[in-house]
Design an enzyme around this catalytic site. Structure first.
Site, PDB file in Angstrom:
ATOM      1  N   ARG A 152     -46.033 -25.259   6.940  1.00 62.75           N
ATOM      2  CA  ARG A 152     -45.726 -24.288   5.882  1.00 62.75           C
ATOM      3  C   ARG A 152     -45.690 -22.864   6.442  1.00 62.75           C
ATOM      4  O   ARG A 152     -44.898 -22.024   5.985  1.00 62.75           O
ATOM      5  CB  ARG A 152     -46.700 -24.402   4.713  1.00 62.75           C
ATOM      6  CG  ARG A 152     -48.144 -24.373   5.039  1.00 62.75           C
ATOM      7  CD  ARG A 152     -48.953 -24.850   3.819  1.00 62.75           C
ATOM      8  NE  ARG A 152     -50.303 -25.232   4.188  1.00 62.75           N
ATOM      9  CZ  ARG A 152     -51.358 -24.432   4.119  1.00 62.75           C
ATOM     10  NH1 ARG A 152     -51.196 -23.182   3.695  1.00 62.75           N
ATOM     11  NH2 ARG A 152     -52.552 -24.852   4.460  1.00 62.75           N
ATOM     12  N   ASP A 187     -46.522 -22.546   0.240  1.00 66.93           N
ATOM     13  CA  ASP A 187     -45.898 -23.778  -0.252  1.00 66.93           C
ATOM     14  C   ASP A 187     -45.738 -23.690  -1.760  1.00 66.93           C
ATOM     15  O   ASP A 187     -46.102 -22.692  -2.387  1.00 66.93           O
ATOM     16  CB  ASP A 187     -46.693 -25.027   0.173  1.00 66.93           C
ATOM     17  CG  ASP A 187     -48.117 -25.031  -0.371  1.00 66.93           C
ATOM     18  OD1 ASP A 187     -48.301 -24.714  -1.565  1.00 66.93           O
ATOM     19  OD2 ASP A 187     -49.055 -25.340   0.378  1.00 66.93           O
ATOM     20  N   ASP A 192     -52.218 -31.688   3.537  1.00 70.09           N
ATOM     21  CA  ASP A 192     -52.329 -30.912   2.309  1.00 70.09           C
ATOM     22  C   ASP A 192     -52.120 -31.820   1.097  1.00 70.09           C
ATOM     23  O   ASP A 192     -51.381 -32.814   1.187  1.00 70.09           O
ATOM     24  CB  ASP A 192     -51.274 -29.801   2.284  1.00 70.09           C
ATOM     25  CG  ASP A 192     -51.579 -28.681   3.275  1.00 70.09           C
ATOM     26  OD1 ASP A 192     -52.766 -28.500   3.611  1.00 70.09           O
ATOM     27  OD2 ASP A 192     -50.635 -27.988   3.698  1.00 70.09           O
ATOM     28  N   TYR A 203     -42.950 -34.259  11.375  1.00 64.08           N
ATOM     29  CA  TYR A 203     -42.864 -34.019   9.933  1.00 64.08           C
ATOM     30  C   TYR A 203     -41.411 -33.871   9.507  1.00 64.08           C
ATOM     31  O   TYR A 203     -40.597 -33.307  10.247  1.00 64.08           O
ATOM     32  CB  TYR A 203     -43.581 -32.720   9.552  1.00 64.08           C
ATOM     33  CG  TYR A 203     -45.059 -32.685   9.837  1.00 64.08           C
ATOM     34  CD1 TYR A 203     -45.989 -33.044   8.864  1.00 64.08           C
ATOM     35  CD2 TYR A 203     -45.532 -32.266  11.080  1.00 64.08           C
ATOM     36  CE1 TYR A 203     -47.353 -32.991   9.122  1.00 64.08           C
ATOM     37  CE2 TYR A 203     -46.888 -32.213  11.349  1.00 64.08           C
ATOM     38  CZ  TYR A 203     -47.797 -32.577  10.365  1.00 64.08           C
ATOM     39  OH  TYR A 203     -49.140 -32.526  10.629  1.00 64.08           O
TER      40      TYR A 203
END
Length: 217
Positions: free
Chosen positions: A173, A81, A39, A67
């Site tokens: 997310r 997000d 993203d 992550y």
């Protein structure tokens, strides 16, 4: 002619396509492509294939990704997000670290996840995020993903930092959003950094500025 892979430490605020374009410009290699989208707000490991290396993308084993993320409790957004519009606010102050740890513990192994509307998945050839920007809501099928590990790194409420190792196709997310729903106060992701994608990790990554310096660009 350069062939192979360059692992870029993607900066925030640019698309994965922007990074590939920058790598093309810096290296002078016309044929290039990334192996998995990040993203725009996310940072970290973005493998970019160059020249003949693009032919190897389909054979890469990037089944596991890692992550580091931070979610903020008390707010949900339409994108799940910090880039999205706030859709709801709720009091998070009754949510304790102990309660959060119990919810996080449920996210282990194979679980079902509903892909977000703001994603690159397509409906009749049109990316869902384009439809979402028009206010459309398309029915999506849940997908099975796998969470290999999910560990809380620290509490700085209303923010919670965690590290997750998950299967390809996992939306972190959405993970934060779903945990927020279970906590009863909502949540959205405010930071996301990919530290590993298959055989590639941050130790092998370079920034675009560093790549430009090495290339004399």
């Amino acid at each position: 002619m350069m062939n192979g892979f360059i692992i870029i430490d993607k900066p925030a605020g640019v698309t994965s396509h922007d990074v590939v374009s920058a790598v093309r410009r810096i290296t002078g290699v016309k044929k290039a492509g990334h192996t998995g989208t990040l993203d725009p707000f996310a940072t970290g490991v973005l493998p970019v294939a160059l020249g003949e290396g693009t032919k190897a993308i389909q054979f890469l084993d990037e089944a596991r990704k890692e992550y580091r993320a931070v979610m903020k409790l008390g707010e949900t957004t339409d994108t799940q997000d910090l880039t999205g519009a706030v859709t709801a606010r709720s009091d998070w102050r009754a949510v304790t670290p102990g309660v959060i740890e119990k919810v996080v513990a449920r996210y282990s192994g194979r679980i079902s996840q509903l892909p977000p509307m703001f994603s690159a998945l397509k409906h009749n050839g049109v990316p869902l995020y384009r439809l979402a920007r028009r206010g459309a809501e398309i029915s999506r099928e849940p997908r099975e993903i796998e969470i290999y590990s999910l560990v809380i790194d620290c509490f700085d409420l209303p923010e919670v930092a965690f590290t997750v190792v998950c299967s390809r196709g996992t939306y972190v997310r959405t993970l934060a959003h779903d945990m927020g729903v279970e906590l009863g106060c909502g949540a959205h992701l405010v930071r996301l950094r990919r530290t590993m994608s298959g055989p590639f990790d941050l130790a092998k990554a370079v920034s675009l500025d560093r790549l430009a310096a090495l290339a004399g660009a």
